[in-house]
Design a protein around this motif. Sequence first.
Motif, PDB file in Angstrom:
ATOM      1  N   ALA A 201      -3.822  -8.618  -7.036  1.00 48.52           N
ATOM      2  CA  ALA A 201      -4.656  -9.105  -8.139  1.00 48.52           C
ATOM      3  C   ALA A 201      -3.792  -9.385  -9.370  1.00 48.52           C
ATOM      4  CB  ALA A 201      -5.737  -8.086  -8.475  1.00 48.52           C
ATOM      5  N   ASP A 202      -2.848  -8.493  -9.643  1.00 51.85           N
ATOM      6  CA  ASP A 202      -1.955  -8.690 -10.792  1.00 51.85           C
ATOM      7  C   ASP A 202      -1.103  -9.940 -10.618  1.00 51.85           C
ATOM      8  OD1 ASP A 202      -2.984  -6.375 -11.844  1.00 51.85           O
ATOM      9  OD2 ASP A 202      -1.264  -5.120 -11.307  1.00 51.85           O
ATOM     10  N   THR A 203      -0.628 -10.180  -9.397  1.00 52.54           N
ATOM     11  CA  THR A 203       0.194 -11.360  -9.106  1.00 52.54           C
ATOM     12  C   THR A 203      -0.608 -12.644  -9.268  1.00 52.54           C
ATOM     13  OG1 THR A 203       1.595 -10.128  -7.587  1.00 52.54           O
ATOM     14  CG2 THR A 203       1.545 -12.487  -7.276  1.00 52.54           C
ATOM     15  N   ARG A 204      -1.857 -12.635  -8.811  1.00 52.35           N
ATOM     16  CA  ARG A 204      -2.692 -13.842  -8.885  1.00 52.35           C
ATOM     17  C   ARG A 204      -3.055 -14.229 -10.302  1.00 52.35           C
ATOM     18  NH1 ARG A 204      -5.525 -11.217  -4.697  1.00 52.35           N
ATOM     19  NH2 ARG A 204      -7.227 -10.670  -6.092  1.00 52.35           N
ATOM     20  N   ASP A 205      -3.157 -13.247 -11.197  1.00 54.38           N
ATOM     21  CA  ASP A 205      -3.692 -13.502 -12.527  1.00 54.38           C
ATOM     22  C   ASP A 205      -2.962 -14.610 -13.278  1.00 54.38           C
ATOM     23  OD1 ASP A 205      -5.776 -11.787 -12.329  1.00 54.38           O
ATOM     24  OD2 ASP A 205      -4.843 -10.145 -13.437  1.00 54.38           O
ATOM     25  N   GLY A 206      -1.701 -14.828 -12.950  1.00 53.49           N
ATOM     26  CA  GLY A 206      -0.947 -15.855 -13.670  1.00 53.49           C
ATOM     27  C   GLY A 206      -1.272 -17.275 -13.257  1.00 53.49           C
ATOM     28  N   ARG A 207      -2.021 -17.474 -12.175  1.00 47.41           N
ATOM     29  CA  ARG A 207      -2.199 -18.828 -11.648  1.00 47.41           C
ATOM     30  C   ARG A 207      -3.096 -19.710 -12.510  1.00 47.41           C
ATOM     31  NH1 ARG A 207      -0.803 -19.947  -6.052  1.00 47.41           N
ATOM     32  NH2 ARG A 207       0.014 -18.096  -5.040  1.00 47.41           N
TER      33      ARG A 207
ATOM     34  N   GLN B 208      -4.647  -4.113  -5.789  1.00 49.01           N
ATOM     35  CA  GLN B 208      -4.336  -4.196  -7.210  1.00 49.01           C
ATOM     36  C   GLN B 208      -3.054  -4.995  -7.461  1.00 49.01           C
ATOM     37  OE1 GLN B 208      -6.341  -3.145  -9.818  1.00 49.01           O
ATOM     38  NE2 GLN B 208      -4.890  -4.441 -10.906  1.00 49.01           N
TER      39      GLN B 208
ATOM     40  N   ASP C  11      -0.966 -14.262  -1.625  1.00 46.74           N
ATOM     41  CA  ASP C  11      -1.325 -13.277  -2.648  1.00 46.74           C
ATOM     42  C   ASP C  11      -2.802 -12.876  -2.575  1.00 46.74           C
ATOM     43  OD1 ASP C  11       1.321 -13.418  -3.803  1.00 46.74           O
ATOM     44  OD2 ASP C  11       0.739 -15.374  -4.578  1.00 46.74           O
ATOM     45  N   GLU C  12      -3.352 -12.866  -1.384  1.00 47.78           N
ATOM     46  CA  GLU C  12      -4.802 -12.652  -1.227  1.00 47.78           C
ATOM     47  C   GLU C  12      -5.091 -12.091   0.158  1.00 47.78           C
ATOM     48  OE1 GLU C  12      -8.010 -11.916  -1.685  1.00 47.78           O
ATOM     49  OE2 GLU C  12      -8.142 -13.511  -3.195  1.00 47.78           O
TER      50      GLU C  12
ATOM     51  N   HIS D 232       6.457 -20.066 -12.637  1.00 50.16           N
ATOM     52  CA  HIS D 232       5.578 -18.891 -12.679  1.00 50.16           C
ATOM     53  C   HIS D 232       6.409 -17.654 -12.377  1.00 50.16           C
ATOM     54  CE1 HIS D 232       1.614 -16.903 -12.242  1.00 50.16           C
ATOM     55  NE2 HIS D 232       2.302 -16.082 -11.477  1.00 50.16           N
TER      56      HIS D 232
ATOM     57  N   ALA E 194      -9.137 -18.489  -8.380  1.00 48.58           N
ATOM     58  CA  ALA E 194      -8.045 -17.596  -8.808  1.00 48.58           C
ATOM     59  C   ALA E 194      -6.734 -17.938  -8.110  1.00 48.58           C
ATOM     60  CB  ALA E 194      -8.415 -16.146  -8.523  1.00 48.58           C
TER      61      ALA E 194
END
Length: 284
Positions: free
Chosen positions: A96-102, A93, A43-44, A171, A133
């Motif tokens: 970034a949205d996917t990572r935010d939940g970690r 983007q 995711d990065e 998740h 993140a």
Amino acid sequence: MSSILNADLHCHSIVSDGTLTPEALAERAKANGVELWALTDHDEIGGQRRAAAAAKAQGMRYLTGAEISVTFAGETVHIVGLGFDAEDPRMQQGLADTRDGRGPRAMEMAAGLAKVGIQNAYEGALKFVGNPALISRTHFARFLVEAGHCKDTPEVFRKYLTEGKPGYVPHRWATLKDAITWITQCGGIAVIAHPGRYKFTANEEYALFSEFKAHGGRGVEVVTGSHTTAEYVEYATMARDFGLAASRGSDFHSPDESHTDLGALPYLPGDLTPVWELLADRIQ
């Protein structure tokens, strides 16, 4: 380029949950005879410029890559994107949205571990994270081994980090359609990563492959670090049945943890279309 090519199109650096830098990975890949390489962090895509430059310095051909976390039929499935434009804001983007939940998930995992007497697991896991993140179960596992709670990371997962255990928190990731759309609209090809690892029934697996193909997915990892010889055969058959190209990648994370080294896999079956043939114009 034929199927007889030492391509390694799945590995991880310190930008996600690997232990080596993109530069060290490129050096290791080259030393192991890899001819075509991709860095596919979770995711990065923050390591892509470094990886591409390192590959060039080593005289290796390179494809951009990422491994995107997807929720499908209640399970986490990984979709590898290859050959996309890593500078495209739509991809940046989406990831970034996917990572935010970690981050919140990691705090919940630490709280669960605290209830069974393992204190400060979040802080402990952070020591192993190159990128906060992207904190993941792997980082918690490394901390629990270092702290003496388990002898190795597989034991940590069995005791603490799988469903029903104290440190497990599910998740919600991207949808299959989201991930494939980001990859394809940025010029890349979507590939189902290590299909043999998912705990799907035959019907669920058929649904995954069908929906993946319907959304524009075009490849599947046939030869990968976690597959058995029987699974090479099984997923070569699935590739033929669904008209998918075949990919090959070690899923290398660390010299100490990974049982398959970069470039150390068998070649793809000769009758399958290698995914790199579809990406010839995207190779750097």
